[in-house]
Design a protein around this motif. Sequence first.
Motif, PDB file in Angstrom:
ATOM      1  N   ARG A 179       0.858  -1.182   0.000  1.00  0.00           N
ATOM      2  CA  ARG A 179       0.000   0.000   0.000  1.00  0.00           C
ATOM      3  C   ARG A 179       0.892   1.229   0.000  1.00  0.00           C
ATOM      4  NH1 ARG A 179      -2.795   1.313   5.515  1.00  0.00           N
ATOM      5  NH2 ARG A 179      -0.932   1.578   6.733  1.00  0.00           N
ATOM      6  N   TRP A 180       0.341   2.348  -0.461  1.00  0.00           N
ATOM      7  CA  TRP A 180       1.094   3.598  -0.505  1.00  0.00           C
ATOM      8  C   TRP A 180       0.111   4.747  -0.379  1.00  0.00           C
ATOM      9  CZ3 TRP A 180       0.987   7.610  -4.124  1.00  0.00           C
ATOM     10  CH2 TRP A 180       0.194   7.384  -5.246  1.00  0.00           C
ATOM     11  N   GLY A 181       0.654   5.932  -0.077  1.00  0.00           N
ATOM     12  CA  GLY A 181      -0.207   7.096   0.040  1.00  0.00           C
ATOM     13  C   GLY A 181       0.588   8.362   0.287  1.00  0.00           C
ATOM     14  N   CYS A 182      -0.145   9.386   0.655  1.00  0.00           N
ATOM     15  CA  CYS A 182       0.429  10.710   0.878  1.00  0.00           C
ATOM     16  C   CYS A 182      -0.253  11.301   2.102  1.00  0.00           C
ATOM     17  CB  CYS A 182       0.186  11.568  -0.364  1.00  0.00           C
ATOM     18  SG  CYS A 182       0.875  13.218  -0.259  1.00  0.00           S
ATOM     19  N   CYS A 183       0.505  12.001   2.914  1.00  0.00           N
ATOM     20  CA  CYS A 183      -0.054  12.632   4.103  1.00  0.00           C
ATOM     21  C   CYS A 183       0.670  13.960   4.332  1.00  0.00           C
ATOM     22  CB  CYS A 183       0.096  11.717   5.319  1.00  0.00           C
ATOM     23  SG  CYS A 183       1.787  11.226   5.697  1.00  0.00           S
ATOM     24  N   PRO A 184       0.092  14.845   5.142  1.00  0.00           N
ATOM     25  CA  PRO A 184       0.797  16.097   5.451  1.00  0.00           C
ATOM     26  C   PRO A 184       2.146  15.795   6.104  1.00  0.00           C
ATOM     27  CG  PRO A 184      -1.467  16.202   6.207  1.00  0.00           C
ATOM     28  CD  PRO A 184      -1.211  14.780   5.790  1.00  0.00           C
ATOM     29  N   ARG A 185       3.104  16.650   5.854  1.00  0.00           N
ATOM     30  CA  ARG A 185       4.437  16.491   6.444  1.00  0.00           C
ATOM     31  C   ARG A 185       4.303  16.576   7.961  1.00  0.00           C
ATOM     32  NH1 ARG A 185       9.595  19.830   4.174  1.00  0.00           N
ATOM     33  NH2 ARG A 185      11.164  18.348   4.834  1.00  0.00           N
ATOM     34  N   PRO A 186       4.902  15.636   8.681  1.00  0.00           N
ATOM     35  CA  PRO A 186       4.741  15.613  10.138  1.00  0.00           C
ATOM     36  C   PRO A 186       5.130  16.919  10.842  1.00  0.00           C
ATOM     37  CG  PRO A 186       5.803  13.605   9.398  1.00  0.00           C
ATOM     38  CD  PRO A 186       5.710  14.526   8.209  1.00  0.00           C
ATOM     39  N   ARG A 187       6.218  17.522  10.400  1.00  0.00           N
ATOM     40  CA  ARG A 187       6.654  18.782  11.019  1.00  0.00           C
ATOM     41  C   ARG A 187       6.928  19.781   9.905  1.00  0.00           C
ATOM     42  NH1 ARG A 187       8.481  14.556  13.538  1.00  0.00           N
ATOM     43  NH2 ARG A 187      10.344  14.290  12.300  1.00  0.00           N
ATOM     44  N   GLY A 188       6.090  20.780   9.800  1.00  0.00           N
ATOM     45  CA  GLY A 188       6.332  21.805   8.800  1.00  0.00           C
ATOM     46  C   GLY A 188       5.393  21.705   7.617  1.00  0.00           C
ATOM     47  N   ILE A 189       5.680  22.502   6.610  1.00  0.00           N
ATOM     48  CA  ILE A 189       4.842  22.520   5.428  1.00  0.00           C
ATOM     49  C   ILE A 189       5.209  21.384   4.487  1.00  0.00           C
ATOM     50  CG2 ILE A 189       4.479  25.016   5.545  1.00  0.00           C
ATOM     51  CD1 ILE A 189       6.562  25.257   3.274  1.00  0.00           C
ATOM     52  N   GLY A 190       4.303  21.051   3.608  1.00  0.00           N
ATOM     53  CA  GLY A 190       4.599  20.042   2.613  1.00  0.00           C
ATOM     54  C   GLY A 190       3.879  18.738   2.863  1.00  0.00           C
ATOM     55  N   LYS A 191       4.446  17.680   2.290  1.00  0.00           N
ATOM     56  CA  LYS A 191       3.819  16.370   2.338  1.00  0.00           C
ATOM     57  C   LYS A 191       4.876  15.283   2.483  1.00  0.00           C
ATOM     58  CE  LYS A 191       4.297  15.720  -2.558  1.00  0.00           C
ATOM     59  NZ  LYS A 191       5.149  16.868  -2.699  1.00  0.00           N
ATOM     60  N   ALA A 192       4.392  14.108   2.842  1.00  0.00           N
ATOM     61  CA  ALA A 192       5.213  12.904   2.854  1.00  0.00           C
ATOM     62  C   ALA A 192       4.504  11.867   1.989  1.00  0.00           C
ATOM     63  CB  ALA A 192       5.400  12.386   4.275  1.00  0.00           C
ATOM     64  N   VAL A 193       5.236  11.264   1.082  1.00  0.00           N
ATOM     65  CA  VAL A 193       4.705  10.178   0.269  1.00  0.00           C
ATOM     66  C   VAL A 193       5.357   8.906   0.787  1.00  0.00           C
ATOM     67  CG1 VAL A 193       4.400   9.267  -2.061  1.00  0.00           C
ATOM     68  CG2 VAL A 193       4.485  11.743  -1.690  1.00  0.00           C
ATOM     69  N   TRP A 194       4.548   7.897   1.064  1.00  0.00           N
ATOM     70  CA  TRP A 194       5.050   6.684   1.690  1.00  0.00           C
ATOM     71  C   TRP A 194       4.600   5.444   0.924  1.00  0.00           C
ATOM     72  CZ3 TRP A 194       1.046   3.575   3.003  1.00  0.00           C
ATOM     73  CH2 TRP A 194      -0.195   4.186   3.214  1.00  0.00           C
ATOM     74  N   ALA A 195       5.341   4.375   1.134  1.00  0.00           N
ATOM     75  CA  ALA A 195       5.004   3.069   0.563  1.00  0.00           C
ATOM     76  C   ALA A 195       5.384   2.000   1.586  1.00  0.00           C
ATOM     77  CB  ALA A 195       5.752   2.851  -0.742  1.00  0.00           C
ATOM     78  N   GLU A 196       4.574   0.957   1.645  1.00  0.00           N
ATOM     79  CA  GLU A 196       4.821  -0.122   2.603  1.00  0.00           C
ATOM     80  C   GLU A 196       4.946  -1.466   1.897  1.00  0.00           C
ATOM     81  OE1 GLU A 196       2.704   1.633   6.595  1.00  0.00           O
ATOM     82  OE2 GLU A 196       1.671   0.058   5.485  1.00  0.00           O
ATOM     83  N   LEU A 197       5.812  -2.282   2.458  1.00  0.00           N
ATOM     84  CA  LEU A 197       6.017  -3.646   1.982  1.00  0.00           C
ATOM     85  C   LEU A 197       5.822  -4.608   3.145  1.00  0.00           C
ATOM     86  CD1 LEU A 197       9.341  -3.051   0.041  1.00  0.00           C
ATOM     87  CD2 LEU A 197       7.149  -3.639  -0.990  1.00  0.00           C
ATOM     88  N   PRO A 198       5.241  -5.775   2.899  1.00  0.00           N
ATOM     89  CA  PRO A 198       5.181  -6.790   3.958  1.00  0.00           C
ATOM     90  C   PRO A 198       6.574  -7.371   4.167  1.00  0.00           C
ATOM     91  CG  PRO A 198       4.183  -7.625   1.944  1.00  0.00           C
ATOM     92  CD  PRO A 198       4.555  -6.181   1.689  1.00  0.00           C
ATOM     93  N   LEU A 199       6.906  -7.656   5.406  1.00  0.00           N
ATOM     94  CA  LEU A 199       8.219  -8.231   5.732  1.00  0.00           C
ATOM     95  C   LEU A 199       8.166  -9.741   5.725  1.00  0.00           C
ATOM     96  CD1 LEU A 199       9.346  -5.888   8.599  1.00  0.00           C
ATOM     97  CD2 LEU A 199      10.259  -5.991   6.282  1.00  0.00           C
ATOM     98  N   ARG A 200       9.300 -10.344   5.413  1.00  0.00           N
ATOM     99  CA  ARG A 200       9.469 -11.779   5.466  1.00  0.00           C
ATOM    100  C   ARG A 200      10.681 -12.054   6.353  1.00  0.00           C
ATOM    101  NH1 ARG A 200       8.501 -12.729  -0.818  1.00  0.00           N
ATOM    102  NH2 ARG A 200      10.051 -11.176  -1.191  1.00  0.00           N
TER     103      ARG A 200
END
Length: 133
Positions: free
Chosen positions: A109-130
Amino acid sequence: MAEENWRLPHSPRSARRARALLRRQLTEWKIDAQVADSAELLLSELMSNAVQHARRPFGRQIGVRVARYDGRLRVEVADANDARPRPKAADADDEHGRGLAIVAALAGRWGCCPRPRGIGKAVWAELPLRPFA
């Protein structure tokens, strides 16, 4: 949860540095090689997008966060541009425009959210671990 954060210059060369930092961290965490390869590709695409689309005056640094939690690995890239990324359909002869399609195809899964500290955004992606092989 385990987490690492890096701040890198807003430069095309930072993608290589980010991949090296990620690879070292994933080796330390004993992350499976196939998951590590996918994470490295995800990070490359997210960094490339941040460098290309979050041009100055939006910020001089790009934030990178990698976290391991609940059986997942999260790779996140933050910049000071508020514009949210939008996937597009690239034509066969286009040299650009496939980054988010690659992210969507590789990531659990992946997505975008507001930047945790400050202006802007964070784009993230997740992978299942093995388990480490």
